[in-house]
Scaffold this motif. Structure first.
Motif, PDB file in Angstrom:
ATOM      1  N   LEU A  43       0.925  -1.466  -0.239  1.00  7.79           N
ATOM      2  CA  LEU A  43       0.169   0.015  -0.099  1.00  7.79           C
ATOM      3  C   LEU A  43       0.745   1.419   0.095  1.00  7.79           C
ATOM      4  CD1 LEU A  43      -2.951  -0.540   2.837  1.00  7.79           C
ATOM      5  CD2 LEU A  43      -3.476  -0.252   0.046  1.00  7.79           C
ATOM      6  N   GLU A  47       1.343   3.655  -2.792  1.00 10.93           N
ATOM      7  CA  GLU A  47       1.291   5.430  -2.746  1.00 10.93           C
ATOM      8  C   GLU A  47       1.751   6.606  -3.689  1.00 10.93           C
ATOM      9  OE1 GLU A  47      -0.303   8.837   0.900  1.00 10.93           O
ATOM     10  OE2 GLU A  47      -0.397   5.880   1.149  1.00 10.93           O
ATOM     11  N   GLU A  64      -5.315  -0.252  -5.263  1.00  8.50           N
ATOM     12  CA  GLU A  64      -5.627   0.126  -3.251  1.00  8.50           C
ATOM     13  C   GLU A  64      -6.596  -0.907  -3.055  1.00  8.50           C
ATOM     14  OE1 GLU A  64      -5.906   3.359  -0.302  1.00  8.50           O
ATOM     15  OE2 GLU A  64      -7.697   3.670  -2.276  1.00  8.50           O
TER      16      GLU A  64
END
Length: 81
Positions: A43, A47, A64
């Motif tokens: 994750l 990002e 996601e």
């Protein structure tokens, strides 16, 4: 299983051994796939990709969601850290 059973199944020993190895590899791969620390790291990397402009919002949202589903499964099965 008795001695006779072992002798009869002896020709299949390589197959049984290979099946055991494959089972162990699959179990380890699944453990890593659902490891919450691994998912959280993915994750964070996702990002960073979004921030760097390597992926767009739609791709970010799709991936996601997949990662959050994995994390939810991991936590539901008690493998959470």
């Amino acid at each position: 299983m008795g001695l006779i059973g072992e002798v009869v199944l002896l020709p299949f020993a390589p197959v049984r051994g290979s099946a055991w190895v494959i089972r162990q590899v699959l179990e380890e791969a699944e453990r890593l796939y659902y490891d919450p620390a691994t998912v959280r790291a993915e994750l964070a990397a996702l990002e960073e990709q979004l921030t760097a402009g390597e992926i767009d919002e739609d791709e970010f949202d799709r991936r996601e969601d997949e990662l959050l589903d994995r994390l939810e499964i991991a936590l539901a099965h008690g493998t959470g850290n």
